[in-house]
Motif scaffolding. Structure first.
Motif, short mmCIF file in Angstrom:
data_model
loop_
_atom_site.label_atom_id
_atom_site.label_comp_id
_atom_site.label_asym_id
_atom_site.label_seq_id
_atom_site.Cartn_x
_atom_site.Cartn_y
_atom_site.Cartn_z
N CYS A 1 54.99 -72.71 -23.18
CA CYS A 1 56.28 -72.23 -23.68
C CYS A 1 57.02 -71.51 -22.54
O CYS A 1 56.51 -70.58 -21.96
CB CYS A 1 56.06 -71.26 -24.84
SG CYS A 1 57.58 -70.40 -25.32
N CYS B 1 57.19 -68.57 -28.05
CA CYS B 1 58.35 -68.26 -28.90
C CYS B 1 58.26 -68.96 -30.25
O CYS B 1 58.84 -68.50 -31.23
CB CYS B 1 59.64 -68.63 -28.18
SG CYS B 1 60.00 -70.41 -28.12
N GLY B 2 57.53 -70.09 -30.30
CA GLY B 2 57.38 -70.80 -31.57
C GLY B 2 58.57 -71.68 -31.94
O GLY B 2 58.53 -72.36 -32.96
N ARG B 3 59.61 -71.68 -31.13
CA ARG B 3 60.84 -72.40 -31.52
C ARG B 3 61.31 -73.44 -30.51
O ARG B 3 62.08 -74.31 -30.83
CB ARG B 3 61.98 -71.39 -31.72
CG ARG B 3 61.77 -70.39 -32.84
CD ARG B 3 62.98 -69.49 -33.00
NE ARG B 3 63.34 -68.87 -31.73
CZ ARG B 3 62.85 -67.70 -31.30
NH1 ARG B 3 62.00 -67.02 -32.05
NH2 ARG B 3 63.21 -67.20 -30.13
N CYS B 4 60.86 -73.33 -29.24
CA CYS B 4 61.40 -74.23 -28.20
C CYS B 4 60.79 -75.63 -28.35
O CYS B 4 59.91 -75.87 -29.18
CB CYS B 4 61.09 -73.67 -26.82
SG CYS B 4 59.34 -73.75 -26.39
N ASN C 1 59.43 -69.59 -22.74
CA ASN C 1 59.90 -68.26 -23.16
C ASN C 1 58.74 -67.30 -23.41
O ASN C 1 58.92 -66.25 -24.03
CB ASN C 1 60.71 -68.38 -24.46
CG ASN C 1 61.80 -69.44 -24.35
OD1 ASN C 1 62.50 -69.49 -23.35
ND2 ASN C 1 61.91 -70.30 -25.35
N CYS D 1 56.94 -75.60 -27.89
CA CYS D 1 56.24 -74.99 -29.03
C CYS D 1 56.26 -75.92 -30.24
O CYS D 1 55.25 -76.09 -30.92
CB CYS D 1 56.88 -73.65 -29.39
SG CYS D 1 56.41 -72.30 -28.29
#
Ligand SMILES: [Zn+2]
Ligand SMILES: [Zn+2]
Length: 321
Positions: free
Chosen positions: A81, A67-70, A83, A73
């Motif tokens: 990740c 997701c690049g945001r959690c 997600n 990540c």
């Protein structure tokens, strides 16, 4: 049509692996059919609605999409990740003439330019090689190591080649199927090919020390149990291949782990950065993959390809839509 932030590609190669066999036979809890399978993808951009990409670009696509945001990540741990989504699972994959690369892939730098001199078929193998790279990083494969790879399928072959590229002293390849082992060994030339009594053979080859790293690239609990027993002091064991969902329990002498200071690590796919580095390893010749692609089939033969993989009758089978 490519929507905002997406590109559309003409798929040139989508390679097959054991995961495709599993999905084809048993489905997957993340797949809600109809869904186009195929996650080892290389092609050519035909339409771009994403900045920096244009028609004609030769590209390789990641399979696992973080997701690049959690929290994971943001700490650079994109392989875990929670997600994570996947090409061919949540989005239509590469067993098709054309495919849209989701904006989520581009947002995490998951579309890579194929280096000059690297063919589409080779580039499609960057994804499994990226997973192998993740596994060997976690198991810290490095100079001077004696490495045992258990399982001589395409993943095992990539492990042998990558271990050499990382400076391993010796690499031993083991498989309970002597025919499959012979084919793989002829290609990747391990220091020894072991088809029976793997623990005794490894002990003999290492003067009783054991192996610095043991990698299981086989979905067998027995292999994981042997791997723990074969590891040298301060050895690392990579449970690279997962076990069947209905039979994931193994037994382990915990005192071996304690007194020998063993490290047991897992491996869950690869990050976008691993994919980019895998392409470089192929481009520089550090990890050749062209000769591992033993069969090329057109799109209508995709079921035959999956059957070939299921029978273990080839190293890497690639679809050329
Ligand atoms: Zn795969
Ligand atoms: Zn994440």
């Amino acid at each position: 049509m490519a929507g905002p932030g997406e590109v559309k590609i003409r798929v040139r190669n989508c390679s097959t692996c054991g995961t495709d066999v599993k999905i084809y036979k048993h489905g997957h809890h993340h797949i809600d059919p109809p869904r186009v399978m195929g996650h080892e993808i290389a092609g050519e951009v035909v339409e771009s609605a994403a900045p920096g990409w244009s028609a004609g670009d030769r590209v390789q696509v990641i399979a696992a999409i973080p997701c690049g945001r959690c929290a994971e990540c943001r700490r650079g741990r994109m392989t875990v990740c929670p997600n994570q989504e996947s090409m061919g699972y949540h989005y239509d994959g590469g067993f098709a003439e054309y495919m849209v690369v989701p904006a989520k892939v581009l947002a995490v730098d998951g579309l890579n330019r194929i280096p000059a001199g690297v063919g589409f078929a080779e580039a499609s193998v960057a994804e499994p090689l990226a997973c192998v790279l993740n596994g060997q990083e976690l198991a810290r494969v490095g100079p001077g190591d004696d490495v045992v790879v258990m399982g001589s399928g395409p993943i095992g072959c990539l492990h042998v080649r990558l271990a050499r590229a990382r400076g391993a002293a010796r690499v031993f390849l083991a498989d309970i199927n002597p025919d499959r082992l012979a084919v793989a060994a002829a290609l990747v030339r391990p220091d020894a090919a072991i088809h029976a009594e793997v623990e005794e053979q490894v002990a003999k080859l290492t003067d009783g020390r054991g192996a610095d790293v043991v990698i299981t690239a086989a979905a067998a609990g027995a292999a994981q149990e042997q791997a723990i027993r074969m590891a040298a002091r301060q050895g690392r064991i990579s449970f690279f291949g997962g076990l069947p969902k209905d039979n994931p329990i193994i037994s382990c002498d915990s005192n071996l782990v304690h007194y020998r200071e063993l490290t047991i690590v897992g491996a869950n796919g690869s990050s976008p950065a691993h994919n980019a580095r895998a392409l470089e390893l192929i481009a520089t010749g550090a990890v050749p993959v062209a000769d591992l692609i033993t069969e090329r089939l057109p799109l209508p033969d995709v079921l035959a390809a999956i059957d070939t993989v299921a029978r273990g009758a080839a190293i890497k089978v690639t679809i050329e839509p």
